[in-house]
Design a protein around this motif. Structure first.
Motif, PDB file in Angstrom:
ATOM      1  N   MET A   1     109.445 -26.532 111.459  1.00 53.96           N
ATOM      2  CA  MET A   1     108.289 -26.097 110.698  1.00 53.96           C
ATOM      3  C   MET A   1     107.233 -27.208 110.776  1.00 53.96           C
ATOM      4  O   MET A   1     107.538 -28.380 110.584  1.00 53.96           O
ATOM      5  N   SER A   2     106.018 -26.822 111.063  1.00 54.67           N
ATOM      6  CA  SER A   2     104.948 -27.810 111.171  1.00 54.67           C
ATOM      7  C   SER A   2     104.414 -28.178 109.782  1.00 54.67           C
ATOM      8  O   SER A   2     104.719 -27.535 108.774  1.00 54.67           O
ATOM      9  N   VAL A   3     103.607 -29.193 109.742  1.00 56.54           N
ATOM     10  CA  VAL A   3     103.017 -29.644 108.484  1.00 56.54           C
ATOM     11  C   VAL A   3     102.118 -28.558 107.898  1.00 56.54           C
ATOM     12  O   VAL A   3     102.122 -28.306 106.694  1.00 56.54           O
ATOM     13  N   THR A   4     101.376 -27.892 108.756  1.00 54.81           N
ATOM     14  CA  THR A   4     100.478 -26.835 108.292  1.00 54.81           C
ATOM     15  C   THR A   4     101.258 -25.661 107.704  1.00 54.81           C
ATOM     16  O   THR A   4     100.897 -25.135 106.656  1.00 54.81           O
ATOM     17  N   GLN A   5     102.334 -25.278 108.362  1.00 52.54           N
ATOM     18  CA  GLN A   5     103.153 -24.185 107.849  1.00 52.54           C
ATOM     19  C   GLN A   5     103.780 -24.552 106.498  1.00 52.54           C
ATOM     20  O   GLN A   5     103.823 -23.735 105.583  1.00 52.54           O
ATOM     21  N   GLN A   6     104.268 -25.787 106.373  1.00 54.64           N
ATOM     22  CA  GLN A   6     104.847 -26.231 105.113  1.00 54.64           C
ATOM     23  C   GLN A   6     103.795 -26.239 104.008  1.00 54.64           C
ATOM     24  O   GLN A   6     104.062 -25.839 102.875  1.00 54.64           O
ATOM     25  N   TYR A   7     102.588 -26.684 104.342  1.00 53.64           N
ATOM     26  CA  TYR A   7     101.502 -26.694 103.358  1.00 53.64           C
ATOM     27  C   TYR A   7     101.176 -25.273 102.892  1.00 53.64           C
ATOM     28  O   TYR A   7     101.012 -25.026 101.694  1.00 53.64           O
ATOM     29  N   LEU A   8     101.092 -24.337 103.834  1.00 55.32           N
ATOM     30  CA  LEU A   8     100.794 -22.953 103.463  1.00 55.32           C
ATOM     31  C   LEU A   8     101.909 -22.352 102.601  1.00 55.32           C
ATOM     32  O   LEU A   8     101.637 -21.636 101.626  1.00 55.32           O
ATOM     33  N   LEU A   9     103.153 -22.664 102.923  1.00 53.78           N
ATOM     34  CA  LEU A   9     104.272 -22.172 102.120  1.00 53.78           C
ATOM     35  C   LEU A   9     104.223 -22.768 100.702  1.00 53.78           C
ATOM     36  O   LEU A   9     104.401 -22.050  99.714  1.00 53.78           O
ATOM     37  N   ASP A  10     103.970 -24.067 100.603  1.00 49.95           N
ATOM     38  CA  ASP A  10     103.884 -24.710  99.289  1.00 49.95           C
ATOM     39  C   ASP A  10     102.706 -24.164  98.482  1.00 49.95           C
ATOM     40  O   ASP A  10     102.806 -23.987  97.266  1.00 49.95           O
ATOM     41  N   THR A  11     101.588 -23.883  99.145  1.00 48.74           N
ATOM     42  CA  THR A  11     100.428 -23.319  98.460  1.00 48.74           C
ATOM     43  C   THR A  11     100.747 -21.923  97.936  1.00 48.74           C
ATOM     44  O   THR A  11     100.394 -21.579  96.796  1.00 48.74           O
ATOM     45  N   TYR A  12     101.434 -21.146  98.748  1.00 44.26           N
ATOM     46  CA  TYR A  12     101.827 -19.790  98.335  1.00 44.26           C
ATOM     47  C   TYR A  12     102.761 -19.849  97.123  1.00 44.26           C
ATOM     48  O   TYR A  12     102.579 -19.119  96.147  1.00 44.26           O
ATOM     49  N   ARG A  13     103.759 -20.725  97.181  1.00 43.20           N
ATOM     50  CA  ARG A  13     104.690 -20.859  96.054  1.00 43.20           C
ATOM     51  C   ARG A  13     103.970 -21.286  94.781  1.00 43.20           C
ATOM     52  O   ARG A  13     104.248 -20.774  93.701  1.00 43.20           O
ATOM     53  N   ALA A  14     103.072 -22.262  94.910  1.00 40.10           N
ATOM     54  CA  ALA A  14     102.335 -22.750  93.740  1.00 40.10           C
ATOM     55  C   ALA A  14     101.493 -21.625  93.144  1.00 40.10           C
ATOM     56  O   ALA A  14     101.397 -21.491  91.921  1.00 40.10           O
ATOM     57  N   GLN A  15     100.880 -20.830  93.997  1.00 39.98           N
ATOM     58  CA  GLN A  15     100.062 -19.721  93.507  1.00 39.98           C
ATOM     59  C   GLN A  15     100.929 -18.689  92.787  1.00 39.98           C
ATOM     60  O   GLN A  15     100.549 -18.185  91.724  1.00 39.98           O
ATOM     61  N   ARG A  16     102.095 -18.380  93.326  1.00 38.46           N
ATOM     62  CA  ARG A  16     102.994 -17.398  92.713  1.00 38.46           C
ATOM     63  C   ARG A  16     103.531 -17.880  91.361  1.00 38.46           C
ATOM     64  O   ARG A  16     103.757 -17.094  90.466  1.00 38.46           O
ATOM     65  N   LEU A  17     103.728 -19.209  91.242  1.00 35.52           N
ATOM     66  CA  LEU A  17     104.276 -19.773  90.013  1.00 35.52           C
ATOM     67  C   LEU A  17     103.192 -20.186  89.021  1.00 35.52           C
ATOM     68  O   LEU A  17     103.493 -20.673  87.936  1.00 35.52           O
ATOM     69  N   GLY A  18     101.930 -20.057  89.412  1.00 33.34           N
ATOM     70  CA  GLY A  18     100.825 -20.422  88.533  1.00 33.34           C
ATOM     71  C   GLY A  18     100.628 -21.926  88.400  1.00 33.34           C
ATOM     72  O   GLY A  18     100.132 -22.407  87.387  1.00 33.34           O
ATOM     73  N   GLU A  19     101.022 -22.682  89.415  1.00 30.69           N
ATOM     74  CA  GLU A  19     100.884 -24.143  89.402  1.00 30.69           C
ATOM     75  C   GLU A  19      99.684 -24.558  90.257  1.00 30.69           C
ATOM     76  O   GLU A  19      99.114 -23.757  90.990  1.00 30.69           O
ATOM     77  N   ALA A  20      99.344 -25.813  90.144  1.00 27.02           N
ATOM     78  CA  ALA A  20      98.251 -26.353  90.960  1.00 27.02           C
ATOM     79  C   ALA A  20      98.718 -26.473  92.410  1.00 27.02           C
ATOM     80  O   ALA A  20      99.866 -26.844  92.670  1.00 27.02           O
ATOM     81  N   PRO A  21      97.838 -26.147  93.360  1.00 30.96           N
ATOM     82  CA  PRO A  21      98.246 -26.254  94.771  1.00 30.96           C
ATOM     83  C   PRO A  21      98.389 -27.715  95.189  1.00 30.96           C
ATOM     84  O   PRO A  21      97.749 -28.604  94.622  1.00 30.96           O
ATOM     85  N   PRO A  22      99.233 -27.995  96.171  1.00 33.86           N
ATOM     86  CA  PRO A  22      99.398 -29.365  96.653  1.00 33.86           C
ATOM     87  C   PRO A  22      98.161 -29.810  97.434  1.00 33.86           C
ATOM     88  O   PRO A  22      97.388 -28.978  97.926  1.00 33.86           O
ATOM     89  N   PRO A  23      97.943 -31.119  97.561  1.00 33.13           N
ATOM     90  CA  PRO A  23      96.810 -31.589  98.349  1.00 33.13           C
ATOM     91  C   PRO A  23      97.013 -31.273  99.830  1.00 33.13           C
ATOM     92  O   PRO A  23      98.145 -31.257 100.310  1.00 33.13           O
ATOM     93  N   PRO A  24      95.932 -31.012 100.554  1.00 35.06           N
ATOM     94  CA  PRO A  24      96.068 -30.727 101.990  1.00 35.06           C
ATOM     95  C   PRO A  24      96.634 -31.930 102.746  1.00 35.06           C
ATOM     96  O   PRO A  24      96.489 -33.073 102.305  1.00 35.06           O
ATOM     97  N   PRO A  25      97.278 -31.690 103.880  1.00 31.64           N
ATOM     98  CA  PRO A  25      97.822 -32.798 104.670  1.00 31.64           C
ATOM     99  C   PRO A  25      96.721 -33.754 105.110  1.00 31.64           C
ATOM    100  O   PRO A  25      95.635 -33.338 105.492  1.00 31.64           O
ATOM    101  N   GLY A  26      97.005 -35.037 105.011  1.00 27.91           N
ATOM    102  CA  GLY A  26      96.051 -36.055 105.442  1.00 27.91           C
ATOM    103  C   GLY A  26      95.089 -36.507 104.366  1.00 27.91           C
ATOM    104  O   GLY A  26      94.263 -37.380 104.602  1.00 27.91           O
ATOM    105  N   THR A  27      95.187 -35.960 103.164  1.00 24.44           N
ATOM    106  CA  THR A  27      94.254 -36.305 102.097  1.00 24.44           C
ATOM    107  C   THR A  27      94.382 -37.759 101.678  1.00 24.44           C
ATOM    108  O   THR A  27      93.383 -38.438 101.441  1.00 24.44           O
TER     109      THR A  27
END
Length: 71
Positions: A1-27
């Motif tokens: 799994m690439s970094v971008t795919q992991q970021y998109l998965l984490d963003t999706y999970r955070a949105q579903r759980l009502g949490e703040a999204p993680p920072p983008p890679p490289g921030t």
């Protein structure tokens, strides 16, 4: 799994759980690099070595060797 795919998965999970999204890679890359440099400078001081200019001084010795006296 690439970094971008992991970021998109984490963003999706955070949105579903009502949490703040993680920072983008490289921030925080620059901040991490600066903290690592500070850590290595600290380690040099604790080990009683010069904290600044070690690479330049080593290259200077290699490029401009002094004549050594035969003692």
């Amino acid at each position: 799994m690439s970094v971008t795919q992991q970021y998109l998965l984490d963003t999706y999970r955070a949105q579903r759980l009502g949490e703040a999204p993680p920072p983008p890679p490289g921030t925080h890359d620059w901040q991490t690099a600066c903290e690592l440099r500070g850590y290595w400078q600290f380690r040099a001081v604790v080990a009683e070595r010069p904290a600044h200019g070690r690479l330049r001084r080593a290259l200077g010795r290699w490029l401009h060797p002094r004549a050594r006296s035969a003692c």
